[in-house]
Design an enzyme around this catalytic site. Sequence first.
Site, PDB file in Angstrom:
ATOM      1  CE  LYS A  26      -4.757   0.214   0.583  1.00 55.90           C
ATOM      2  NZ  LYS A  26      -5.564  -0.528   1.593  1.00 55.90           N
ATOM      3  CE  LYS A  67      -7.434  -2.149   6.660  1.00 55.76           C
ATOM      4  NZ  LYS A  67      -7.353  -0.663   6.779  1.00 55.76           N
ATOM      5  CE  LYS A  92      -4.169   4.030   1.797  1.00 58.86           C
ATOM      6  NZ  LYS A  92      -5.361   3.527   2.483  1.00 58.86           N
ATOM      7  CD  GLU A 151      -9.134  -0.737   0.780  1.00 59.59           C
ATOM      8  OE1 GLU A 151      -8.089  -0.740   0.112  1.00 59.59           O
ATOM      9  OE2 GLU A 151      -9.145  -0.977   2.007  1.00 59.59           O
ATOM     10  N   GLY A 167      -4.105  -3.866   5.894  1.00 58.25           N
ATOM     11  CA  GLY A 167      -3.091  -3.552   6.902  1.00 58.25           C
ATOM     12  C   GLY A 167      -3.443  -2.294   7.664  1.00 58.25           C
ATOM     13  CG  ASP A 198     -10.744  -0.866   5.075  1.00 58.33           C
ATOM     14  OD1 ASP A 198      -9.656  -0.323   4.844  1.00 58.33           O
ATOM     15  OD2 ASP A 198     -11.046  -1.262   6.211  1.00 58.33           O
ATOM     16  CG  ASP A 229      -8.036   2.454   0.668  1.00 54.96           C
ATOM     17  OD1 ASP A 229      -7.470   1.916   1.634  1.00 54.96           O
ATOM     18  OD2 ASP A 229      -9.187   2.932   0.732  1.00 54.96           O
ATOM     19  CB  SER A 270      -0.876   0.010   1.254  1.00 54.59           C
ATOM     20  OG  SER A 270      -1.629   1.209   1.303  1.00 54.59           O
TER      21      SER A 270
HETATM   22  O1  LIG Z   1      -0.511  -1.506   6.635  1.00 56.80           O
HETATM   23  C1  LIG Z   1      -0.428  -1.306   5.417  1.00 56.80           C
HETATM   24  O2  LIG Z   1       0.551  -1.594   4.729  1.00 56.80           O
HETATM   25  C2  LIG Z   1      -1.584  -0.626   4.727  1.00 56.80           C
HETATM   26  C3  LIG Z   1      -1.959   0.599   5.465  1.00 56.80           C
HETATM   27  C4  LIG Z   1      -3.172   1.211   4.819  1.00 56.80           C
HETATM   28  O3  LIG Z   1      -3.304   1.243   3.611  1.00 56.80           O
HETATM   29  C5  LIG Z   1      -4.168   1.768   5.686  1.00 56.80           C
HETATM   30  C6  LIG Z   1      -3.994   1.773   7.031  1.00 56.80           C
HETATM   31  C7  LIG Z   1      -4.943   2.394   7.895  1.00 56.80           C
HETATM   32  C8  LIG Z   1      -5.960   3.084   7.356  1.00 56.80           C
HETATM   33  C9  LIG Z   1      -5.853   3.456   5.975  1.00 56.80           C
HETATM   34  O4  LIG Z   1      -4.947   4.497   5.873  1.00 56.80           O
HETATM   35  C10 LIG Z   1      -5.343   2.368   5.058  1.00 56.80           C
HETATM   36  C11 LIG Z   1      -6.458   1.432   4.666  1.00 56.80           C
HETATM   37  O5  LIG Z   1      -7.601   1.887   4.636  1.00 56.80           O
HETATM   38  O6  LIG Z   1      -6.211   0.261   4.302  1.00 56.80           O
HETATM   39 MG   LIG Z   2      -8.645   0.762   3.241  1.00 54.36          MG
END
Ligand SMILES: O=C(O)CCC(=O)C1=CC=C[C@@H](O)[C@@H]1C(=O)O
Ligand SMILES: [Mg+2]
Length: 370
Positions: free
Chosen positions: A161, A263, A163, A214, A291, A239, A189, A135
Amino acid sequence: MKIEKVKFERLKMPLLSPFQTSFGTETDREFILVSVYGDGLVGYAECVAMDSPVYNEETIDTAWHVAEQFIIPKVLETELDSPEDFSNIFSWIRKNNMAKSAVESAIWDLYAKQKGLTLSEALGGEKEEIEVGVSIGIEPTVDGLLKKVEGFLAEGYKKIKIKIKPGVDVDRVKAIREQFGYDVPLMADANSAYTLADLETLKRLDQYGLIMIEQPLAHDDIVDHAKLQSELETPICLDESIHSLEDARKAIELGSCKIINIKIGRVGGLTQAKKIHDLCQEKGIPVWCGGMLESGIGRAHNIAIASLFNFTIPGDTSASKKYWAEDIIEPEVVLSKPGIVAVPKEPGIGYSLRQDIVDKYLLYSKVYSR
Ligand SMILES: O=C(O)CCC(=O)C1=CC=C[C@@H](O)[C@@H]1C(=O)O
Ligand SMILES: [Mg+2]
């Protein structure tokens, strides 16, 4: 299972680089390391709540409070037959899933160790290795983003992924497709940054062959996501909207999504995560493990759950070195092959705790015993 002692340690670890999403930028990660003790063994887990209620309603402080007041005392006085008992005992606690998950997951690790099983085996996992993705936070420039994508593709990550948010979306996806082509498994995402008023922008993303978008809409919505999914070719993945097995059932029935990001913390623990996995498998909905910028302890739990059959899409389970100069586990999470993480064969989470590194980042701790 008799839990003799519980330890909470609050850590603050610096991220190797800032991680920006549509709701803010993280430069370090505070979290609670949970240790549960029984029969001379220790189970570990991580509370993934953030230090402000931007992702869900919880924070590190609310999770610590709910665990201290309502979960730990009961756990210390109760004989659990199995970790699955935890969900039933604490189903009366409304939401506060990350607080519940932190203690429940540590109990799962202890249970697996007491049975001489890997956590993956205890959960019914089938895979000896998992495909992993990565990500990437919102980068200040397109060039910076392309450089990161290039680096992660070179490491063999099986899913990229990125953002997105309004104004930082189509151009980024287009640039990645133009530079790396359409074979790269690419997703976006949005972390709820859009509304149905942004339909035209979201439809423009349809032409870039994303494997999913996402959580484009509100964090607690499944109705508008169903309307949006009927307008998009690209699968929607939920999510933040999915907090429970019931949420998943309703979202699938409404057609709000075609993929679910599981998650462990968001859904209240490994038992609930497994139930959502099983429902999605029954309904033909692929899942993957998201994650929460975890340390190696949380990452280890993600690896175990991602070994279940219907985790067919690579998760956000990157190697430790993506986020940490030094992780609190030994060995660290590494790619055993390009884009692959091996599922540990040792009992429980399969990684040892580096208490010396925990102590280096420790803010404070508390021990609770019978
Ligand atoms: O832990 C990772 O490698 C992914 C982290 C990540 O994309 C996210 C972590 C926490 C909230 C969000 O920002 C985002 C998610 O939505 O998945
Ligand atoms: Mg997410």
